[in-house]
Design a protein around this motif. Sequence first.
Motif, PDB file in Angstrom:
ATOM      1  N   THR B 241       0.849  -1.198   0.000  1.00 27.75           N
ATOM      2  CA  THR B 241       0.000   0.000   0.000  1.00 27.75           C
ATOM      3  C   THR B 241       0.886   1.250   0.000  1.00 27.75           C
ATOM      4  O   THR B 241       2.078   1.174   0.307  1.00 27.75           O
ATOM      5  N   HIS B 242       0.296   2.370  -0.308  1.00 27.16           N
ATOM      6  CA  HIS B 242       1.058   3.617  -0.314  1.00 27.16           C
ATOM      7  C   HIS B 242       0.096   4.795  -0.418  1.00 27.16           C
ATOM      8  O   HIS B 242      -1.072   4.612  -0.766  1.00 27.16           O
ATOM      9  N   ALA B 243       0.581   5.982  -0.135  1.00 28.80           N
ATOM     10  CA  ALA B 243      -0.226   7.186  -0.310  1.00 28.80           C
ATOM     11  C   ALA B 243      -0.631   7.277  -1.782  1.00 28.80           C
ATOM     12  O   ALA B 243       0.130   6.885  -2.662  1.00 28.80           O
ATOM     13  N   GLN B 244      -1.814   7.784  -2.045  1.00 29.99           N
ATOM     14  CA  GLN B 244      -2.286   7.922  -3.423  1.00 29.99           C
ATOM     15  C   GLN B 244      -1.279   8.717  -4.265  1.00 29.99           C
ATOM     16  O   GLN B 244      -0.647   9.649  -3.773  1.00 29.99           O
ATOM     17  N   PRO B 245      -1.136   8.351  -5.519  1.00 28.35           N
ATOM     18  CA  PRO B 245      -0.233   9.117  -6.389  1.00 28.35           C
ATOM     19  C   PRO B 245      -0.776  10.512  -6.656  1.00 28.35           C
ATOM     20  O   PRO B 245      -1.986  10.719  -6.650  1.00 28.35           O
ATOM     21  N   GLU B 246       0.118  11.435  -6.900  1.00 28.13           N
ATOM     22  CA  GLU B 246      -0.318  12.807  -7.200  1.00 28.13           C
ATOM     23  C   GLU B 246      -0.963  12.897  -8.570  1.00 28.13           C
ATOM     24  O   GLU B 246      -1.949  13.592  -8.766  1.00 28.13           O
ATOM     25  N   SER B 247      -0.393  12.194  -9.527  1.00 31.27           N
ATOM     26  CA  SER B 247      -0.888  12.267 -10.909  1.00 31.27           C
ATOM     27  C   SER B 247      -1.668  11.003 -11.262  1.00 31.27           C
ATOM     28  O   SER B 247      -1.364   9.909 -10.774  1.00 31.27           O
ATOM     29  N   LYS B 312      -1.062  -2.018   7.875  1.00 27.41           N
ATOM     30  CA  LYS B 312       0.278  -2.305   8.383  1.00 27.41           C
ATOM     31  C   LYS B 312       0.540  -3.821   8.424  1.00 27.41           C
ATOM     32  O   LYS B 312       1.575  -4.316   7.965  1.00 27.41           O
ATOM     33  N   GLU B 313      -0.427  -4.571   8.941  1.00 22.80           N
ATOM     34  CA  GLU B 313      -0.238  -6.026   9.060  1.00 22.80           C
ATOM     35  C   GLU B 313      -0.101  -6.707   7.705  1.00 22.80           C
ATOM     36  O   GLU B 313       0.738  -7.596   7.527  1.00 22.80           O
ATOM     37  N   THR B 314      -0.948  -6.317   6.770  1.00 17.85           N
ATOM     38  CA  THR B 314      -0.855  -6.971   5.459  1.00 17.85           C
ATOM     39  C   THR B 314       0.445  -6.576   4.764  1.00 17.85           C
ATOM     40  O   THR B 314       1.069  -7.414   4.117  1.00 17.85           O
ATOM     41  N   ASP B 315       0.859  -5.340   4.923  1.00 17.28           N
ATOM     42  CA  ASP B 315       2.151  -4.957   4.344  1.00 17.28           C
ATOM     43  C   ASP B 315       3.287  -5.764   4.978  1.00 17.28           C
ATOM     44  O   ASP B 315       4.213  -6.190   4.279  1.00 17.28           O
ATOM     45  N   ASP B 316       3.206  -5.978   6.287  1.00 14.41           N
ATOM     46  CA  ASP B 316       4.242  -6.774   6.963  1.00 14.41           C
ATOM     47  C   ASP B 316       4.248  -8.217   6.446  1.00 14.41           C
ATOM     48  O   ASP B 316       5.308  -8.815   6.248  1.00 14.41           O
TER      49      ASP B 316
END
Lengths: 400, 400, 400
Positions: B241-247, B312-316
Amino acid sequence: MNAKGHKDNFEHFGYKINVVVSPHDCQICHPIEVSQYSRSKKAHAYGNLMNNPIYETLVKTVIGLKTLEDNYIVVTTPSESTLHETCLGCHGTKVEAKGLKKVTTMLGEISFPNLTNWPNQGVGRINPDGSLGSCTACHPRHSYSIEIARKPYTCGQCHLDPDVPAWNVYRESKHGNIYSSKFSEWEFDQVPWIIGKDFKAPTCATCHNSLIISPSGNVIAERTHDFGSRLWVRIFGLIYTHAQPESGDTSIIKNKDGLPLPVTFSKEPASGYLINKSEQLKRFKIMSNICNSCHSSDWINSHFAKLDKTIKETDDMIKATTDLMISAWKKKIEDKTNPFDETIEKMWIRQWLFYANSIRYASAMTGAPDYTSFKNGWWYLDENLQRMMDWMEFKKEIGD
Amino acid sequence: MNAKGHKDNFEHFGYKINVVVSPHDCQICHPIEVSQYSRSKKAHAYGNLMNNPIYETLVKTVIGLKTLEDNYIVVTTPSESTLHETCLGCHGTKVEAKGLKKVTTMLGEISFPNLTNWPNQGVGRINPDGSLGSCTACHPRHSYSIEIARKPYTCGQCHLDPDVPAWNVYRESKHGNIYSSKFSEWEFDQVPWIIGKDFKAPTCATCHNSLIISPSGNVIAERTHDFGSRLWVRIFGLIYTHAQPESGDTSIIKNKDGLPLPVTFSKEPASGYLINKSEQLKRFKIMSNICNSCHSSDWINSHFAKLDKTIKETDDMIKATTDLMISAWKKKIEDKTNPFDETIEKMWIRQWLFYANSIRYASAMTGAPDYTSFKNGWWYLDENLQRMMDWMEFKKEIGD
Amino acid sequence: MNAKGHKDNFEHFGYKINVVVSPHDCQICHPIEVSQYSRSKKAHAYGNLMNNPIYETLVKTVIGLKTLEDNYIVVTTPSESTLHETCLGCHGTKVEAKGLKKVTTMLGEISFPNLTNWPNQGVGRINPDGSLGSCTACHPRHSYSIEIARKPYTCGQCHLDPDVPAWNVYRESKHGNIYSSKFSEWEFDQVPWIIGKDFKAPTCATCHNSLIISPSGNVIAERTHDFGSRLWVRIFGLIYTHAQPESGDTSIIKNKDGLPLPVTFSKEPASGYLINKSEQLKRFKIMSNICNSCHSSDWINSHFAKLDKTIKETDDMIKATTDLMISAWKKKIEDKTNPFDETIEKMWIRQWLFYANSIRYASAMTGAPDYTSFKNGWWYLDENLQRMMDWMEFKKEIGD
C-alpha cells in the motif's frame, strides 16, 4: 392424463394421478416446444454423460467414495444418491417406477409409486413414461412462468462456474450490468418479446431461444426449444472446441482414435457427427441477426473474429497441456488406464474443463474481462501449466 | 460533431458520423466531468498498465500463449485479441483508425473506418481523436443513465475479485445487504442525491463520487469524476500500500531502486510522486464527512484505526513473503530476470495481488468478515506462505 | 433506558445514552425473542469459538501475523484488530467500557465511553451490560426491518462460502431461482407470514425461524429466535457431523478423548451433550411440516433420505482423510502439537471445513448440484485427498 403410458400413475383419493409430470403430458398443449426439445442435447443429457464411457469414468472417479487401504486410495462405485445430487442433479436421473410403497403422511398411511432417483428436475431426466426431460427445470411449478424462464437465474442453476460459467460471465458483463440495474422496468411476459421495448439488454433467453421481434413487428428470431440450435461452435465439449454435433445424442460420436469424443487428443475433429460449414454459417447468421438489433455489423464481425482467435488460442494451450500429460504417461510418471485419477491428470482436466472453458465463455458472451484475465482465466491457465511442469519433476523424483 | 478531430469519422448514408464517441464529444455539455475525469487514474488506465515495464511484463507473462518445446514452457507475445479481452477489457484499448474497409451488412456492402482493438469500453481507452476514456463504461448507451452508474453492478464490472474485490466485499457487507434488500424503494436519479431520503445505505457512487446533500440541504460531498480524489491511501498498488499518487499517470513513478513502482521491495515509498500527509488528511475528512451522515465520529475513528492496523499487518505479511522470494533468488532456486514466471514467484504474486488486497478491501469497506477470514483472506495468506516454504524445499531438492 | 446496567452509558448533550444497544434493551418490548435467542448457539458464538482451546488454536494459527526468522515461519498472536474484523466480525467481539475518552467531532471535542473492539455487530457480541448478541446483526438500524431479516442477503452476510455456504447454495437452488425471479411480487412484512400467498418459495427465515401459517390460517410453524431449534443434525460441526448440541454453549462439550469437540477423531459422538433421537425426530417433524406445505410426504422422505446418505458418505471421506493425517503424524512427517499449522494439516482442514461442509449444505437445502459436484464439492474432496497422498510422499522425501 396419459395415465396408460405412466408407470408412475396411481390411485390417490379416488383420482388416477401421475407423480412425474413429463414432456409427454406437456405436449398435449405444447407439441412444437416438446418436439424441438426432444432433439436438443439437453433432452439427452443423461445418456450423453452416463452412456459415454469416458465421461462416465470421469464422473465415477470424481464422486466415488474413497477409502484408504494400506495408504492407497481406493475409489468405490458412486452411490445412486450422490450421483443423483451431483451430476444428475442437472443432467437428470433415470426415474423408474418399481411397484407401490406405503408412506406415512399427515393424512395417514398412503400408497405411492416406489420411484428410483426421485425427486429430480434435471433437463435430461428419463421419465417412467419413457420421455426425456423435465419442463419444470426452467418453468417451475405451479406458475410455469415464462418470466422465470427468461430471467438469467434459471439458466444459472446449471450453467455456472467452474465448468460452464455462462451465468458468472453474464453477471459481470455489460449486458448483465444493465439487466441487474434495470430489470424491474422491463416486461418478461410479453410474447412475442419486443427487443428495445420490452427489454433493453438481452438475457440468456433472448439470444438462445425466445421469439424476438423488432418494435416495428419484424421477426428477428423464431422461438426454439432446441437450445443449441442457434450455436455453431461448441465451446465446452470435452477437451477441445468443435463444430456443434448434428444430433442431440452425443454418445454416438466416435473420433478417429475410436474414442467417444468429438475431437482426438491431437485435435482432429470427428468426421460425420458434427455440423458442416454451411450449417455453421446459417446459425451464425441467426445469432448475428439478434446482435444486429442493437449493434452494427462491424461491431458484430469484430466481436466474433475475436472469439475465433480465442477459440484457437485456448485450443492451442490445451494441446500443449495434453502433450505434456501424454509425455508423463510415456515416461510412466502417471498411468493412462484411468486418465482422470492422478495428480497431473487432474491438473490437465482443470485446464480444459475449468480454465479454457471460462475464457471462451467470457469471450463469446461479449465481455467479462476479469473472468478471462483472472477468475478461472489466463492466470490459472498459465499458473496451472507451470505447476504441471513442476509436478512432473517431482513425481519423476519420487518415482525413482 | 467534432468531426475534424475524429480519425474515425466517415460518411454514412449522407451523414458524417463518428464510430467512437469519446469524452471530447461528451464534454461539449459536460466539461467539468470530462476535465475531472481526465486527471483520474482511470483515464490513464491504459498507459498505467502498458507503459510500465514491470506491469507489462506481468501482463505478458500471464496472458501470452504458451508452447512446449523439449518439455520447456515457452511464453510467446500475447495476441492483440487476447490483450483486448483480458486486461484491456477494463483498462481500455488503443483504438486507431487505419483507413476504410468494406463490411457486408443487411443493407449491402458499406464502408466503415478500419479500427484497431474495437469494440471496447475500457475506462482508459485511447480514442482515435486522442482523448482518453469511455464514458459508456459506466453510462451505457443509449440511456446514459445516472441510475445505472450509481448502482453497484456498474463498478462491479471491473472492480471484483480476485485482484480488486470491491464488489464482492460490498455484496457481503451490511451496506450491501441493506442495498440488496431495499434498493427498489430508493431514488437513483435524483440530483443532488439526498442521503437518508433518496437512499438509506451507500452504493459505490455515494462514497466515491456523487454529489451528496443532507435532508436539510447541506452539501456533504461535492461531485467528482476523478474517482480516486476522495481516497488517501492506495490499497492495491503493486505489492505494498502507499499514499495515493499525485498524478493520474502512474507510469512516471520511480522508486529509490529505480523501478517504476510506488514502493521498493523493502517497503520504502517513492518520494516525490505520492500525496503528502496534509493532502491525505484533507481527503480523509471528505470521506469521513460522508460516513458522518449516519455514523458517529467515534465509530468512524475506530473503523479507520482498524483499517490502518490492517494496512500495516498486510504490508508486513507481504514483506515477509517478498523476503522469502528474494532468498529463493539468492539461492538460485528461481531466477529473478522475470519475477512473474516461476512457481514460487506466482505464489508471491497471489499474496499481494489477491490475498492482501482482499483483506484490505474488506477492512476498508466496513466489513466483510468472511472475506477477510476465508475467501482470499487470511486463510489463503497463511496457507500460501506455508506452501511457499515447502516449494522452496522441493525446488532446492530437484535443483540439486 | 436501562442506564444503570450499561457500563457504556454516558451523558451526551443533556441526555444519558447507551452507545451499545443490546438485547437487554430490546427485551423491554420483545421478551420472548430475546429469551429464545439467549439460548441459541448464535448468542454464544463468541465463547463457542474463543473459549474452546481447539477452535482458538485454529483461529490464532490462521490470522496471526507471520514473520520469517532464519527461513522459518513464526506465528505471532493475532492483533485484537484483525480478530475483530475476521472471525469476530460474525461471531461478535467482547465490548468493554474502559472509562471515557475525548473525541474531536464536527461539534467540537466530546467525551465518549472508551469501548474495546467497537463497532461490531456480530451475533454473539458480549455487551458492556453483560448481555449476549446484537439484534442489529439481522435487523439493521434504524428500520429494524422484518423484511430485511427475511431476505436472504442478511443471513448471507455470515453464512457463506467456503465454510458455511448456505447463501451460495440457496442462490443456485430452485428455491433461490424462484426467489430472485419473483421476490418483488411478494410480501415480506406480513405477520404471520402466509405460505403460498405472501411468498411462493422459501427464504432462510421461512424454514429456520418465522411464524408460518397456511392460507386457511393454520399454524405451520411457530416463530423462534433460537435459530438451530428446528435442526436435528449439525452439518458443520468441527470435522464430523453430529446431533445438534443440547446447549447453545458448545464450549462445555468434551468427547471421549477429552477434547472439546462433539465427535472424536475416530468418529464417536460425545455422550451427554447432544440431543437424543426423540428430540431429533421432533425437530425433523417441525421442518418437514414446513416442506409439506408445498411438497408431498414422499418427496420429503426421499429428499431427507438422500441427505442422510450424504452425511454418512462425507463423514466417511473425512474419516479416511483424518486417518491419513494421523498416519503422517505417526511417521513424523508432520507434528501434531498444533494440528493446523503444516501443509498436510491444512489440506485436512479444507476437507471438512470447506468441502464436506459444502456438499452437506447443498444436499440439505434441496439442491445445488453444481456446488456438490464442483465448487467446493466432490471435485475438491477428491483432488485434495489425492494431493495429500502426494504431499505425504514429498514430505517424507525432504524429511530424509
